[in-house]
Design a protein around this motif. Structure first.
Motif, short mmCIF file in Angstrom:
data_model
loop_
_atom_site.label_atom_id
_atom_site.label_comp_id
_atom_site.label_asym_id
_atom_site.label_seq_id
_atom_site.Cartn_x
_atom_site.Cartn_y
_atom_site.Cartn_z
N LEU A 197 22.49 -11.99 6.37
CA LEU A 197 21.44 -13.74 7.35
C LEU A 197 22.66 -14.40 7.53
N LEU A 198 23.57 -15.29 6.53
CA LEU A 198 24.68 -16.04 7.17
C LEU A 198 25.56 -15.42 8.02
N GLY A 199 25.26 -13.96 8.90
CA GLY A 199 26.41 -14.22 9.95
C GLY A 199 27.43 -13.28 9.50
N ARG A 200 27.72 -13.10 7.98
CA ARG A 200 29.21 -12.91 7.70
C ARG A 200 29.96 -11.70 6.97
N LEU A 201 28.70 -11.21 7.41
CA LEU A 201 28.79 -9.67 6.84
C LEU A 201 30.26 -8.73 7.20
N ARG A 202 31.51 -8.44 6.44
CA ARG A 202 32.31 -7.35 7.14
C ARG A 202 33.12 -7.14 6.53
N VAL A 203 32.97 -5.44 6.43
CA VAL A 203 34.53 -4.98 5.70
C VAL A 203 35.53 -5.81 5.16
N PRO A 204 35.73 -6.08 3.88
CA PRO A 204 37.11 -6.37 3.63
C PRO A 204 38.38 -6.41 3.78
N PRO A 205 39.37 -7.30 4.56
CA PRO A 205 40.60 -6.36 5.05
C PRO A 205 41.21 -5.62 4.05
N ARG A 206 41.93 -5.01 4.41
CA ARG A 206 43.09 -4.76 3.30
C ARG A 206 44.06 -5.70 3.24
N ARG A 207 44.53 -7.22 2.70
CA ARG A 207 44.50 -7.57 1.90
C ARG A 207 44.03 -8.17 0.92
N ASP A 208 42.61 -8.31 0.86
CA ASP A 208 41.74 -8.90 -0.24
C ASP A 208 41.58 -7.81 -0.74
N TRP A 209 41.42 -6.57 -0.58
CA TRP A 209 41.92 -4.88 -1.52
C TRP A 209 41.79 -5.40 -3.08
#
Length: 290
Positions: A52-64
């Motif tokens: 709903l906040l428009g911030r949903l995304r698959v985490p980049p590799r650096r955040d794994w």
């Protein structure tokens, strides 16, 4: 600072009430399914908020690495260990032992992260640990009961796991915010726990009573979804010594809620331990303001 204090107060209240609720919940659902349901419902609620906040995304590799550390360590492993220990250890005592995280966080933050700890913070930490020692009171433990002793040891291991995750959160600089990572971390925790629950406890979670549904509704979106995000937010904002001492308020809250809900009234030593912890917290807060 005011926003952090308000967030901390919400976590202390919600997580304190969660201890007797978990104890009640174990009479209606197995420990693996309890954790699976709270991670699934907590994760779904966070996915909805982030979308709903428009911030949903698959985490980049650096955040794994942070995704794995928090998802599998702080959420999955800590949660499962605590639920198994609660089957043999009273709710109030479990809350105290699980939050001995302070025993590990403050010295490790100095040794590993190079954080500096003022004299006042050292005094506050010592007071907090003294209060924990009074609350724990090993003289009241039935050392002949193997299940009880193992349950207490499991809670200490859970505290160490959480401490290592706190240090990782403080040291790691990722690309995503704690809110953006939280739903994915819960999904990562939910998958293996759900698989284990199906295999070990069977395909039927819970007994279908109203109490079961009320416990699940509280444990998922509130005590898991909101609180895990809030705690990781506070971990990143506050110095390790300040955060770990502030979190000592959770077991005190758990003792009070357990007394109100389960009739587990605090004794004189418990009240003394709570007073000592409050003195330690006040000392650390005063040092932080300076």
């Amino acid at each position: 600072m005011r926003a952090s204090l308000l967030l901390l107060a919400a976590v202390v209240t919600l997580w304190g009430a969660h201890w007797p609720i978990m104890k009640v919940g174990l009479a209606h659902v197995g420990p693996l399914w309890f954790n699976a349901l709270r991670f699934l419902t907590g994760g779904l609620s966070l996915f909805l908020v982030v979308a709903l906040l428009g911030r949903l995304r698959v985490p980049p590799r650096r955040d794994w690495p942070l995704l794995l550390s928090v998802g599998l360590g702080q959420m999955m492993l800590f949660g499962v260990l605590v639920m198994y220990a609660l089957r043999h250890v009273p709710a109030g005592r479990s809350a105290v032992l699980a939050y001995t995280t302070t025993l590990w966080v403050t010295p490790l933050s100095v040794l590993i992260l190079g954080e500096t700890v003022s004299r006042r913070k050292v005094v506050g930490t010592v007071l907090g640990l003294a209060g924990i020692a009074v609350l724990f009171n090993p003289l009241t433990l039935d050392w002949s009961d193997r299940a009880v002793v193992v349950g207490n040891l499991i809670l200490l291991v859970a505290a160490l796991v959480w401490a290592l995750c706190i240090l990782h959160i403080r040291a790691y600089r990722g690309l995503s915010s704690t809110l953006e990572l939280a739903p994915w971390q819960m999904l990562l925790a939910a998958v293996p726990v759900t698989g284990a629950a199906l295999w070990i406890e069977g395909p039927h979670p819970g007994d279908g009573t109203l109490t079961f549904f009320l416990v699940a509704a509280y444990a998922g979106p509130l005590a898991t979804g909101f609180c895990f995000w809030a705690v990781n937010q506070l971990t990143a904002r506050l110095p390790a010594a300040t955060f770990s001492n502030a979190m000592l308020a959770v077991p005190m809250s758990g003792i009070l809620f357990s007394a109100a809900a389960l009739g587990d009234l605090p004794s004189g030593p418990v009240l003394l331990g709570m007073a000592i912890i409050l003195a330690g917290m006040a000392t650390v807060v005063a040092a932080e303001r300076r």
